[in-house]
Design an enzyme around this catalytic site. Structure first.
Site, mmCIF file in Angstrom:
data_model
loop_
_atom_site.group_PDB
_atom_site.id
_atom_site.type_symbol
_atom_site.label_atom_id
_atom_site.label_comp_id
_atom_site.label_asym_id
_atom_site.label_seq_id
_atom_site.Cartn_x
_atom_site.Cartn_y
_atom_site.Cartn_z
ATOM 1 N N ARG A 158 0.576 -1.376 -0.093
ATOM 2 C CA ARG A 158 -0.238 -0.116 -0.456
ATOM 3 C C ARG A 158 0.981 0.813 0.076
ATOM 4 O O ARG A 158 0.015 2.432 0.690
ATOM 5 C CB ARG A 158 -0.759 0.135 1.596
ATOM 6 C CG ARG A 158 -1.936 -1.483 1.141
ATOM 7 C CD ARG A 158 -2.732 -1.176 0.182
ATOM 8 N NE ARG A 158 -3.865 -1.805 0.470
ATOM 9 C CZ ARG A 158 -4.492 -3.114 -0.359
ATOM 10 N NH1 ARG A 158 -3.095 -3.910 -0.716
ATOM 11 N NH2 ARG A 158 -4.922 -4.169 0.443
ATOM 12 N N GLU A 176 -4.573 4.122 6.829
ATOM 13 C CA GLU A 176 -4.041 3.413 5.290
ATOM 14 C C GLU A 176 -4.180 4.437 3.890
ATOM 15 O O GLU A 176 -3.734 4.862 3.400
ATOM 16 C CB GLU A 176 -4.289 1.757 4.855
ATOM 17 C CG GLU A 176 -4.029 1.457 4.062
ATOM 18 C CD GLU A 176 -4.808 1.410 2.412
ATOM 19 O OE1 GLU A 176 -3.931 2.535 1.683
ATOM 20 O OE2 GLU A 176 -5.834 1.404 2.758
ATOM 21 N N SER A 198 -9.859 -0.525 3.988
ATOM 22 C CA SER A 198 -9.513 -0.953 5.325
ATOM 23 C C SER A 198 -8.817 0.712 5.619
ATOM 24 O O SER A 198 -8.435 1.391 4.409
ATOM 25 C CB SER A 198 -8.459 -1.685 4.206
ATOM 26 O OG SER A 198 -8.309 -3.285 3.990
#
Ligand code: EPU
Length: 359
Positions: free
Chosen positions: A165, A355, A255
């Site tokens: 990510r 995130e 997420s």
């Protein structure tokens, strides 16, 4: 003609549905629009925020940076070799529509990444991933424009510095980090370059990526043991719809935390205390823990701060429970996120890292 819009409501442009304004916004549908921005002295000097699908951001107030809303379109097969199809898409294209288009036109390989919200231009920024495939596994190259010089350039995978990510586009440069003191890496293109087009390399012959528990379950249930790409696409869509909230219905940013990685020693210690902890061994010897499990274990499912809630089917996802009429604020999302971080830290000694990009 470049249109400079003032006080633009951003609620429709972020998947949480948070209310905030862009003080100044320019829509970019080609390189020409970027050149026009850079010809204007005030716009050229302004700090810039690049907005794609808005599906991985938390807006905590009005955006004072110049918002460049990327609307560069187009999808095409660039070339075909014995080893791969090279497919290119404009940064403003919707990600899921690209996945669907590619499959329908006979270029499989992106099916595990079906239904991920957001745009093509955002996909390399956070190196999107799901069900065993990451963007970097299907990446060929991208075109971008340097927002200081106006020069176009192309980056290959190594130059994008993909991580979990993560990419060069999530980090600020040295000068910027010196001001904010936040980014130890000291390199980066966040706010410095605008991605215009991305090319994907879809390997031939196509091979399915299986081996995720949710997919295995689908195989058993359907008794299909050699699924084609379209079958996997349909399974992934089913799995995601069952467990993740559709941002069009319930605002969210996917997420909210990364799955943390710990050393084998730390992991042994944690497993002794928490034998049921969900974890995966990585090739480099470290261990990835399921952040959703950690949050769930602390009892957060369904809990709220104001209109920010922990999704009841997936503790890793924070949602806007107020809808469009009484929407969550960025402050509520961040207060809930901090409370979750604190409780996971107190119980497991692990600091979860958010995130999405907090703006
Ligand atoms: N789990 C719980 N409770 C929860 C949530 C999860 O016990 O509330 C457990 C699950 O039972 C499972 C494990 O945690 O054993 C992992 O859950 P899941 O398979 O749903 O995947 P994840 O690790 O939560 C990651 C990605 C998702 C991606 C899925 C599938 C990250 C941060 N998230 O989620 O990506 O779709 O795997 O590959 O890596 C995103 O980045 O926005 C995103 C949705």
């Amino acid at each position: 003609m470049m249109l400079v819009e003032k006080n633009v409501p951003l609620q429709p442009f972020n998947s949480f549905g948070i209310v905030a304004k862009a003080l100044t916004l320019v829509r970019v549908s080609s390189e020409v629009d970027i050149a026009a921005v850079l010809q204007d002295a005030a716009l050229r000097a302004a700090p810039k925020f690049i907005l794609g699908g808005g599906s991985n951001i938390v807006l905590t107030g009005d955006v004072k940076s110049l918002v460049l809303k990327v609307e560069i379109m187009g999808k095409r097969l660039v070339s075909e070799t014995a080893k791969a199809w090279i497919v290119e898409a404009g940064a403003g294209e919707n990600w899921h529509e690209l996945v669907t288009w590619a499959l329908q036109n006979g270029y499989p390989g992106l099916e595990n990444l079906a239904l991920i919200p957001g745009t093509v231009g955002a996909s390399p920024v956070q190196n999107i991933g799901a069900y065993g495939v990451e963007l970097q596994d299907r990446f060929d190259s991208l075109d971008a424009v340097d927002l200081t010089s106006g020069q176009s350039f192309t980056l290959n995978a190594a130059q994008c510095a993909f991580g979990y990510r993560d990419s060069v586009f999530k980090h600020s440069s040295m000068a910027h980090s010196a001001v904010h003191g936040s980014d130890a890496q000291g390199f980066g293109l966040a706010g410095k370059a605008l991605i215009t087009r991305v090319r994907f390399s879809l390997p031939k012959p196509w091979k399915p990526v299986l081996g995720y528990a949710d997919i295995d379950k689908k195989m058993l249930q359907s008794r299909i043991d050699a699924p084609d790409a379209l079958q996997i696409y349909e399974w992934i869509c089913d799995i995601r719809r069952a467990k993740l909230p559709d941002p069009k219905v319930i605002g969210n940013a996917g997420s909210f935390f990364k799955n943390p990685t710990v050393s084998p020693e730390q992991c042994t210690d944690i497993i002794q205390r928490e034998p049921k902890i969900v974890h995966y061994h990585l090739a480099d010897g470290s261990v990835k823990l399921a952040a959703g499990w950690l949050i769930d274990a602390c009892g957060w499912k369904g809990k709220s701060v104001g209109n920010a809630s922990v999704y009841d089917k997936q503790a890793l996802v924070l949602v806007n429970r107020g809808g469009a009429s009484n929407p969550v604020t960025g402050g509520e999302v961040m207060t809930l996120a901090k409370a979750i971080q604190t409780s996971v830290y107190e119980r497991f000694g692990i600091l979860l890292e958010p995130e999405p990009v907090v703006v």
